[in-house]
Design a protein around this motif. Sequence first.
Motif, PDB file in Angstrom:
ATOM      1  N   LEU A 122      -4.092  -0.011   5.892  1.00  0.00           N
ATOM      2  CA  LEU A 122      -2.810  -0.603   5.535  1.00  0.00           C
ATOM      3  C   LEU A 122      -2.938  -1.643   4.425  1.00  0.00           C
ATOM      4  CD1 LEU A 122      -1.206  -1.005   9.083  1.00  0.00           C
ATOM      5  CD2 LEU A 122      -0.972   0.879   7.439  1.00  0.00           C
ATOM      6  N   ASN A 123      -4.131  -1.791   3.870  1.00  0.00           N
ATOM      7  CA  ASN A 123      -4.326  -2.698   2.731  1.00  0.00           C
ATOM      8  C   ASN A 123      -3.523  -2.151   1.552  1.00  0.00           C
ATOM      9  OD1 ASN A 123      -5.432  -3.834   0.264  1.00  0.00           O
ATOM     10  ND2 ASN A 123      -7.180  -4.532   1.480  1.00  0.00           N
ATOM     11  N   PRO A 124      -2.618  -2.946   0.972  1.00  0.00           N
ATOM     12  CA  PRO A 124      -1.791  -2.436  -0.139  1.00  0.00           C
ATOM     13  C   PRO A 124      -2.599  -1.832  -1.278  1.00  0.00           C
ATOM     14  CG  PRO A 124      -0.959  -4.546   0.620  1.00  0.00           C
ATOM     15  CD  PRO A 124      -2.258  -4.329   1.334  1.00  0.00           C
ATOM     16  N   ALA A 125      -3.753  -2.432  -1.591  1.00  0.00           N
ATOM     17  CA  ALA A 125      -4.576  -1.897  -2.670  1.00  0.00           C
ATOM     18  C   ALA A 125      -5.120  -0.518  -2.305  1.00  0.00           C
ATOM     19  CB  ALA A 125      -5.738  -2.854  -2.983  1.00  0.00           C
ATOM     20  N   TYR A 126      -5.525  -0.345  -1.046  1.00  0.00           N
ATOM     21  CA  TYR A 126      -6.032   0.951  -0.603  1.00  0.00           C
ATOM     22  C   TYR A 126      -4.937   2.007  -0.674  1.00  0.00           C
ATOM     23  CZ  TYR A 126      -8.472   4.425   2.254  1.00  0.00           C
ATOM     24  OH  TYR A 126      -9.080   5.575   2.696  1.00  0.00           O
ATOM     25  N   ILE A 127      -3.737   1.630  -0.286  1.00  0.00           N
ATOM     26  CA  ILE A 127      -2.619   2.568  -0.308  1.00  0.00           C
ATOM     27  C   ILE A 127      -2.264   2.955  -1.740  1.00  0.00           C
ATOM     28  CG2 ILE A 127      -0.163   2.836   0.197  1.00  0.00           C
ATOM     29  CD1 ILE A 127      -0.633   0.983   2.627  1.00  0.00           C
ATOM     30  N   VAL A 128      -2.133   1.964  -2.614  1.00  0.00           N
ATOM     31  CA  VAL A 128      -1.721   2.227  -4.000  1.00  0.00           C
ATOM     32  C   VAL A 128      -2.759   3.073  -4.729  1.00  0.00           C
ATOM     33  CG1 VAL A 128      -1.310   1.150  -6.245  1.00  0.00           C
ATOM     34  CG2 VAL A 128      -0.257   0.195  -4.190  1.00  0.00           C
ATOM     35  N   LEU A 129      -4.036   2.726  -4.579  1.00  0.00           N
ATOM     36  CA  LEU A 129      -5.074   3.455  -5.304  1.00  0.00           C
ATOM     37  C   LEU A 129      -5.220   4.890  -4.827  1.00  0.00           C
ATOM     38  CD1 LEU A 129      -7.751   0.635  -5.599  1.00  0.00           C
ATOM     39  CD2 LEU A 129      -6.441   1.656  -7.469  1.00  0.00           C
ATOM     40  N   ASN A 130      -4.800   5.154  -3.613  1.00  0.00           N
ATOM     41  CA  ASN A 130      -4.892   6.519  -3.094  1.00  0.00           C
ATOM     42  C   ASN A 130      -3.607   7.323  -3.297  1.00  0.00           C
ATOM     43  OD1 ASN A 130      -7.523   7.059  -2.093  1.00  0.00           O
ATOM     44  ND2 ASN A 130      -7.156   5.657  -0.391  1.00  0.00           N
ATOM     45  N   LEU A 131      -2.565   6.664  -3.771  1.00  0.00           N
ATOM     46  CA  LEU A 131      -1.322   7.389  -4.028  1.00  0.00           C
ATOM     47  C   LEU A 131      -1.507   8.466  -5.082  1.00  0.00           C
ATOM     48  CD1 LEU A 131       1.471   4.640  -3.989  1.00  0.00           C
ATOM     49  CD2 LEU A 131       1.132   6.512  -2.364  1.00  0.00           C
ATOM     50  N   LEU A 132      -2.347   8.181  -6.072  1.00  0.00           N
ATOM     51  CA  LEU A 132      -2.579   9.129  -7.167  1.00  0.00           C
ATOM     52  C   LEU A 132      -3.753  10.039  -6.827  1.00  0.00           C
ATOM     53  CD1 LEU A 132      -2.123   6.667 -10.168  1.00  0.00           C
ATOM     54  CD2 LEU A 132      -0.492   8.352  -9.320  1.00  0.00           C
ATOM     55  N   GLY A 133      -3.507  11.012  -5.983  1.00  0.00           N
ATOM     56  CA  GLY A 133      -4.526  12.026  -5.714  1.00  0.00           C
ATOM     57  C   GLY A 133      -5.689  11.578  -4.871  1.00  0.00           C
ATOM     58  N   LEU A 134      -5.483  10.583  -3.995  1.00  0.00           N
ATOM     59  CA  LEU A 134      -6.575  10.113  -3.130  1.00  0.00           C
ATOM     60  C   LEU A 134      -7.806   9.721  -3.952  1.00  0.00           C
ATOM     61  CD1 LEU A 134      -6.302  12.690  -0.193  1.00  0.00           C
ATOM     62  CD2 LEU A 134      -5.441  10.345  -0.247  1.00  0.00           C
ATOM     63  N   THR A 135      -7.573   8.866  -4.926  1.00  0.00           N
ATOM     64  CA  THR A 135      -8.638   8.484  -5.857  1.00  0.00           C
ATOM     65  C   THR A 135      -9.839   7.880  -5.150  1.00  0.00           C
ATOM     66  OG1 THR A 135      -6.976   8.059  -7.553  1.00  0.00           O
ATOM     67  CG2 THR A 135      -9.163   7.132  -7.910  1.00  0.00           C
ATOM     68  N   LEU A 136      -9.608   6.955  -4.231  1.00  0.00           N
ATOM     69  CA  LEU A 136     -10.725   6.289  -3.561  1.00  0.00           C
ATOM     70  C   LEU A 136     -11.514   7.260  -2.692  1.00  0.00           C
ATOM     71  CD1 LEU A 136      -9.139   2.853  -2.558  1.00  0.00           C
ATOM     72  CD2 LEU A 136     -10.659   3.358  -4.481  1.00  0.00           C
ATOM     73  N   VAL A 137     -10.823   8.192  -2.075  1.00  0.00           N
ATOM     74  CA  VAL A 137     -11.513   9.197  -1.266  1.00  0.00           C
ATOM     75  C   VAL A 137     -12.399  10.066  -2.157  1.00  0.00           C
ATOM     76  CG1 VAL A 137     -11.234  11.132   0.332  1.00  0.00           C
ATOM     77  CG2 VAL A 137      -9.639   9.197   0.411  1.00  0.00           C
ATOM     78  N   ALA A 138     -11.890  10.406  -3.331  1.00  0.00           N
ATOM     79  CA  ALA A 138     -12.673  11.200  -4.288  1.00  0.00           C
ATOM     80  C   ALA A 138     -13.931  10.455  -4.712  1.00  0.00           C
ATOM     81  CB  ALA A 138     -11.822  11.543  -5.510  1.00  0.00           C
TER      82      ALA A 138
END
Length: 283
Positions: free
Chosen positions: A176-192
């Motif tokens: 629920l960290n806003p940064a985690y949510i925002v960065l993953n909005l565009l194609g799950l960038t952090l997961v990639a």
Amino acid sequence: MASVTARPHLHPALALALPAATAKKFLLRSRAASTMDAASANSPDSEKKTTTVFVAGSTGRTGKRVVEKLLAKGFGVVAGTTDLQRARGSLPLDPNLQLVTADVTEGADKLVEAVRGVDAVVCATGFRRSFDPFAPWKVDNFGTVNLVEACRKAGVTRFILVSSILVNGAAMGQLLNPAYIVLNLLGLTLVAKLQAENHIRRSGINYTIVRPGGLTDQPPTGNIVMEPEDTLYSGSISRDQVADVAVEALLCPESSYKVVEIVARADAPNRPLQDMFAAIKQT
């Protein structure tokens, strides 16, 4: 500072007039000679030094800074780019710099020749925003994996990756960290990015994974704070400082097989990067 004997270099404009293979070999030799001279002039030991570095994402806002700092320290640099014209306009005109066409999304086999002959690779790639929802995976996951595999095929044994804090946010309880949510909005960038990191760890290559906080284009406003993986969940840092850490990782044996997270804080002490790397345990 000890003086360094100048060596003849092949100017990039002249390199264009030679066959590609000949020009590349000449440039690599001249870069290596120059940096080895600098290393011997500033170091009492004679062990082999990293002399030539391939930079992926060399025209990006972080990659460009990595290239500039490597050149300033006397390294030979092979700058990988998907747009040679853009690279010529944005990167320094330096006899120790060679530009090569390299697209990490096109597979490992096409990258082998680009990295062959270098001592290390710095990966500072990042997807460009587009209507392609798979762009983060093509660049930040598969692209990084392609570059690692190209290194393995070409015998390159040192790899520095610029990643991001919060890539493992789910395991850190930061869903629920806003940064985690925002960065993953565009194609799950952090997961990639995390998938690429996991591949690097399994590859057997000598790696350093640098996870910066939010990136700023401004000059540094605080000192670097370096922590172990999955520790930092907020904070920002200048791209200049990220480039400093990536370059120092090449010079510092204590950075091997480590994941470090970095931000900048005004109240942090100014500590040598080598000491900070030494304080982080290997993964």
